[in-house]
Design an enzyme around this catalytic site. Sequence first.
Site, short mmCIF file in Angstrom:
data_model
loop_
_atom_site.label_atom_id
_atom_site.label_comp_id
_atom_site.label_asym_id
_atom_site.label_seq_id
_atom_site.Cartn_x
_atom_site.Cartn_y
_atom_site.Cartn_z
N ASP A 133 0.90 -1.09 0.06
CA ASP A 133 0.00 -0.07 -0.17
C ASP A 133 0.83 1.25 0.22
O ASP A 133 1.91 1.26 0.61
CB ASP A 133 -1.04 0.13 1.19
CG ASP A 133 -1.72 -1.24 1.45
OD1 ASP A 133 -2.42 -1.55 0.31
OD2 ASP A 133 -1.56 -1.97 2.33
N TYR A 212 -2.01 -7.87 -7.68
CA TYR A 212 -2.18 -6.37 -7.64
C TYR A 212 -1.36 -6.01 -9.16
O TYR A 212 -1.97 -5.02 -10.05
CB TYR A 212 -1.66 -5.61 -6.72
CG TYR A 212 -2.64 -5.56 -5.61
CD1 TYR A 212 -3.35 -4.50 -5.58
CD2 TYR A 212 -3.17 -6.71 -4.82
CE1 TYR A 212 -4.56 -4.22 -4.28
CE2 TYR A 212 -4.18 -6.58 -3.84
CZ TYR A 212 -4.86 -5.30 -3.66
OH TYR A 212 -5.74 -5.21 -2.82
C1 LIG Z 1 -1.65 -4.12 -2.29
S1 LIG Z 1 -2.00 -5.63 -1.31
C2 LIG Z 1 -0.33 -6.18 -2.37
C3 LIG Z 1 -0.54 -7.73 -2.40
C4 LIG Z 1 0.46 -8.65 -3.21
N1 LIG Z 1 1.77 -8.44 -2.90
C5 LIG Z 1 0.09 -8.30 -4.71
O1 LIG Z 1 0.89 -7.63 -5.26
O2 LIG Z 1 -0.83 -8.85 -5.05
C6 LIG Z 1 -1.04 -5.16 0.16
C7 LIG Z 1 -0.69 -6.24 1.06
O3 LIG Z 1 0.14 -5.77 2.02
C8 LIG Z 1 -0.41 -6.19 3.24
N2 LIG Z 1 0.08 -5.48 4.55
C9 LIG Z 1 -0.20 -4.30 4.56
N3 LIG Z 1 0.35 -3.71 5.54
C10 LIG Z 1 0.72 -4.85 6.32
C11 LIG Z 1 1.56 -4.86 7.53
N4 LIG Z 1 1.90 -3.90 8.35
N5 LIG Z 1 1.86 -6.11 7.91
C12 LIG Z 1 1.53 -7.36 7.25
N6 LIG Z 1 0.86 -7.08 5.99
C13 LIG Z 1 0.58 -6.06 5.59
C14 LIG Z 1 -1.93 -6.63 3.19
O4 LIG Z 1 -2.64 -7.25 4.03
C15 LIG Z 1 -2.18 -6.73 1.54
O5 LIG Z 1 -2.28 -8.05 1.37
#
Ligand SMILES: C[S@@+](CC[C@H](N)C(=O)[O-])C[C@H]1O[C@@H](n2cnc3c(N)ncnc32)[C@H](O)[C@@H]1O
Length: 233
Positions: A133, A212
């Site tokens: 994110d 994503y």
């Molecule tokens: C935008 S998604 C991207 C997922 C994957 N890498 C993709 O490209 O399809 C961001 C991911 O980061 C995880 N995430 C965000 N902040 C996190 C944190 N502090 N600890 C663990 N996971 C986190 C969310 O649960 C989510 O699955």
Amino acid sequence: MGRKNKLKKFAEIRSYPNVVENRTPNPEESSDAGENDPRNLRGQWSKSFFRREAPIVLELACGKGEYTVALAQQYPDDNFIGVDIKGARIWKGATKALALQLQNAGFLRTRIEQLDEFFAPGEVHEIWITFPDPYLRKSHAQKRLTSDRFLAIYRNLLTEGSRIQLKTDDPTLFDFTKATWHHATDLMIEHCVDDIYDKTLVRPELEIKTFYEKMHLEAGKTIKYISAIYRPV
Ligand SMILES: C[S@@+](CC[C@H](N)C(=O)[O-])C[C@H]1O[C@@H](n2cnc3c(N)ncnc32)[C@H](O)[C@@H]1O
């Protein structure tokens, strides 16, 4: 996804041999999971989880774990761990890794802020951060997984020569990461590419596309990549 479906996936990953869950996600709380506490794996992942010595590669914010699974297939001599807080997403990658009988792929469900409770200094060879994110508000910059705040956590796990890398579609996050890593005296920028598909890929693994990434490509966005080598001073 419906709540029932999510609960089913949560229950399933609890029984998976390739998934480890942080059951005490509040760092203030003391862990009382005894011998089942996954923190016991700290410093022992190769020996106790993978049962073989090999470099450990993390995929942070792994979501459905596309990099973890594909890299484990491409590089059978390394051990790969996808890390994310969302169990229903991890379920997808973990289910696929089990179906493929991958012995060198695992998943850790925890907040990345707590990584140093699960890995010992020097235990991690490489980090991928895939489409995290971007936290676009300036006041949220330290929530970005490439910020100084998170670098301080990663330094506790990395070893001399470890690689840390980001793949993103987001220009703000990319520019922020460039500046942050450039200022870190112990990180040597290796590659910094604005549009990875514009010419020959600087690393063949960049070909792997996450959930994503596919959405961003469909929306016409360009994919960016930056990598740096950790050289403690
Ligand atoms: C935008 S998604 C991207 C997922 C994957 N890498 C993709 O490209 O399809 C961001 C991911 O980061 C995880 N995430 C965000 N902040 C996190 C944190 N502090 N600890 C663990 N996971 C986190 C969310 O649960 C989510 O699955």
